[in-house]
Every structure is written in structure tokens, then in C-alpha cells.
Scaffold this motif. Structure first.
Motif, short mmCIF file in Angstrom:
data_model
loop_
_atom_site.label_atom_id
_atom_site.label_comp_id
_atom_site.label_asym_id
_atom_site.label_seq_id
_atom_site.Cartn_x
_atom_site.Cartn_y
_atom_site.Cartn_z
N UNK A 112 -36.73 56.02 3.93
CA UNK A 112 -37.80 56.02 3.32
C UNK A 112 -38.60 54.54 3.51
N UNK A 113 -40.03 54.62 3.96
CA UNK A 113 -40.46 53.40 4.04
C UNK A 113 -41.83 53.63 3.73
N UNK A 114 -42.72 52.28 3.15
CA UNK A 114 -44.02 52.36 2.69
C UNK A 114 -44.80 51.22 3.55
N UNK A 142 -25.06 55.63 17.43
CA UNK A 142 -25.18 56.76 16.21
C UNK A 142 -24.91 56.29 14.95
N UNK A 143 -24.34 55.31 14.82
CA UNK A 143 -24.03 54.80 13.28
C UNK A 143 -25.40 54.54 12.44
N UNK A 144 -26.48 54.04 13.29
CA UNK A 144 -27.67 53.63 12.76
C UNK A 144 -28.79 54.73 12.47
N UNK A 145 -28.25 55.82 12.91
CA UNK A 145 -29.35 57.00 12.80
C UNK A 145 -29.73 57.43 11.35
N UNK A 146 -30.89 58.13 11.17
CA UNK A 146 -30.96 58.64 10.15
C UNK A 146 -31.02 59.97 10.03
N UNK A 147 -30.53 60.71 8.82
CA UNK A 147 -30.48 61.98 8.63
C UNK A 147 -31.81 62.76 8.04
N UNK A 148 -32.80 62.14 7.49
CA UNK A 148 -34.08 62.39 7.40
C UNK A 148 -34.81 61.22 6.92
N UNK A 149 -36.32 61.55 7.13
CA UNK A 149 -37.10 60.26 7.19
C UNK A 149 -38.39 60.56 6.32
N UNK A 150 -38.93 59.62 5.44
CA UNK A 150 -40.17 59.68 4.66
C UNK A 150 -40.83 58.49 4.86
N UNK A 151 -42.15 58.69 5.21
CA UNK A 151 -43.05 57.64 5.44
C UNK A 151 -44.18 57.76 4.51
N UNK A 152 -44.35 56.58 3.74
CA UNK A 152 -45.53 56.63 2.81
C UNK A 152 -46.48 55.80 3.14
N UNK A 153 -47.73 56.15 3.24
CA UNK A 153 -48.99 55.02 3.64
C UNK A 153 -48.90 54.45 4.84
N UNK A 192 -55.30 58.91 9.55
CA UNK A 192 -53.89 58.18 10.00
C UNK A 192 -52.64 59.16 9.73
N UNK A 193 -52.53 59.76 8.47
CA UNK A 193 -51.51 60.69 8.17
C UNK A 193 -51.92 62.15 8.92
N UNK A 195 -52.12 52.75 -2.08
CA UNK A 195 -51.57 52.21 -1.17
C UNK A 195 -50.13 52.04 -1.40
N UNK A 196 -49.34 52.58 -0.81
CA UNK A 196 -47.76 52.18 -0.51
C UNK A 196 -47.00 52.13 -1.82
N UNK A 197 -45.91 51.49 -1.98
CA UNK A 197 -45.14 51.42 -2.93
C UNK A 197 -45.82 51.00 -4.31
N UNK A 198 -46.78 50.10 -4.36
CA UNK A 198 -47.44 49.68 -5.63
C UNK A 198 -47.97 50.80 -6.37
N UNK A 199 -48.71 51.86 -5.42
CA UNK A 199 -49.56 52.71 -5.74
C UNK A 199 -48.64 53.95 -6.41
#
Length: 276
Positions: A121-123, A147-158, A234-235, A257-261
């Protein structure tokens, strides 16, 4: 360049699922030392670990990052880390370009700790990084040797959809910080963020161009309707690029915006989505 001695941290020795917190220095594939922190799920060992990618000027120990990690830790183990140029990590920020290598190092480490499922998950800037990481290391666009660095699910915030956006006053100020010598001084002294002095060469894959490469990895886009940095086009661009059925889009009423909000209730919902 690093702002702290590696003696303050244990090296990543990739033990099996650890019973307590573990703070380490990781090495990226281009040799940058990255501080990272593993925290087990408060409810006991589980299969999933959530890797959190903070926004520009954030770090492992910033209050908003610690709050998000605390909410996620109610559901899964959590890895937080500081991007290059931030906190006690080395190097200088490239504002979303080589930060993909930082996230890849954190994901690879998290998987090596014994968890069978690693999600990201990224902000804001971190949101653009998790999208590009999922495209570059995922099933469609990835290298089988990584392959060891792959992600199994991804969430993008802001997250931004495109580079060089200057359509809002906060983004114009941010571009001044990143591109001007005085701005970078302000970033280093006032924002505790060390910024690279060179332009991107080549320009990295943009978030909107990365999104079509993410499927079949599950993708969530979250954005506030009061985001002062990136308006709702953007989204919507990101969701349209993913195509029908390949993404969930949450537009959050009243959110900035982002993690602060991001309020705890929203973080809990994102955590639940990542656990599916």
C-alpha cells in the motif's frame, strides 16, 4: 550517503516469521541502504504482511506512518521503511523513480521472513511507486528472476496519474522544492528530505502507463475528493487505464491527501481489502 550508522540496526538475516519487532538496514539492488521495520500482527502469526510505502517527506518514524502501521497491524504483520533520502535511509530522493528498488528490497525481505503473501500500500509518491512496482515485478511485466519481490495485491492512495503535474498550488510548490537549489536546501533542512540534483534520464514509466501491466494482481485506487495536490481526474485516469473489472476505485468524501488525511476507519477498510 547515509544519515545514520548501520551499527544502530541489525542486518537483515531473513529469519522465519519473527515473534517481535525487527529493525534492519536493507540494501537495494543499486546499493542504497534502506531502514526498515517489521512488526508482527497483534493477533498472532499469519500468512500476510503489508508493506507500507510513505509519501514524499515521510519516513518510518513519522506519526502518520506509525498510525497507519498500527491500524494495519490489527490485521496482518507490517513492514514500514524509509525511501532513499528520507529518515535514516541513505542516498537521495529521486521522487518516485529509483524508489521502486527500495520497495522491491522491502517486499523481498518481507517475503523472506516467512510470510506466504506480501501486499503493498502506498501513499502519494508511495502510491506511484507501488503501481510501478506492481507493473515491473508482477505477472505481466515482471522478470521471473525477481519473483521474490513481487506483490500479491496493491493499493494506491492519493497517487498521481502522470508526471510533471503542476495544476495545483501545492504541486507547484513541490516542483520548486525538487528542481531549485534553494528548494532542495529547504527540503533538506526544513523537510528532512535529501533530494537528487539530476533530472530523470530516462523518464520512468508513468503510473497511468504502469496500471495496464498490473493485472491479474488485485488493484485498489483510493482518492479523496478534497485532495489539494491531485484532483479527481488522476484516480479516474488510473482506473480507466486498468480497464473494466481490473481495479476498484474508492472516491472518499471529504478526504484530503495521503496518509495524513486517511482516517483510521479508511485505513481499516484498506487493510481489510488487502487481506482478501
Amino acid at each position: 550517503m547515509t544519515s545514520a550508522s548501520e551499527d544502530h540496526f541489525r542486518r537483515a538475516s531473513v529469519p522465519l516469521v519473527t515473534p517481535g519487532d525487527l529493525r534492519v538496514i536493507l540494501r537495494t539492488r543499486d546499493g542504497v541502504p534502506i531502514e526498515a521495520l517489521y512488526e508482527p500482527c497483534v493477533k498472532g502469526p499469519g500468512d500476510t504482511v503489508i508493506v507500507v510505502a510513505h509519501g514524499f517527506t515521510g519516513s518510518v518514524d513519522r506519526p502518520a506512518v506509525r498510525r497507519a502501521a498500527g491500524v494495519f497491524a490489527q490485521r496482518a504483520a507490517v513492514v514500514t521503511f524509509s525511501f532513499r533520502g528520507h529518515g535514516r535511509s541513505g542516498g537521495r530522493s529521486t521522487v518516485g523513480d529509483r524508489e521502486v528498488l527500495d520497495l522491491a528490497a522491502a517486499v523481498e525481505w518481507a517475503r523472506g521472513l516467512g510470510h506466504s503473501r506480501v501486499v503493498t500500500v502506498g501513499f502519494s509518491m508511495g502510491g506511484s511507486v507501488v503501481l510501478r512496482h506492481a507493473a515491473l515485478y508482477g505477472a505481466a511485466g515482471g522478470d521471473a528472476g525477481l519473483a521474490g519481490a513481487r506483490t500479491d495485491a496493491v493499493a494506491a492512495v492519493s497517487a498521481p496519474a502522470r508526471w510533471y503535474y503542476r495544476g495545483t498550488a501545492p504541486m507547484r510548490r513541490l516542483h520548486w522544492v525538487v528542481t531549485r537549489p534553494l528548494g532542495r536546501l529547504v527540503g533538506r533542512v526544513g523537510l528532512r528530505t535529501r533530494i537528487h540534483t539530476e533530472d530523470w534520464d530516462p523518464v520512468p514509466l508513468s503510473p497511468v502507463d504502469a496500471v495496464p501491466l498490473i493485472a491479474p494482481t488485485p488493484l485498489l485506487i483510493v482518492h479523496g475528493d478534497r485532495d489539494p495536490y491531485f484532483p479527481l481526474d488522476h484516480p479516474r485516469m488510473l482506473a480507466a487505464a486498468a480497464g473494466p473489472g481490473a481495479v476498484e476505485l474508492w472516491v472518499e468524501t471529504g478526504m484530503g491527501h495521503a496518509e495524513n488525511a486517511a482516517e483510521d476507519a479508511l485505513l481499516a477498510r484498506v487493510g481489510e481489502w488487502l487481506m482478501r
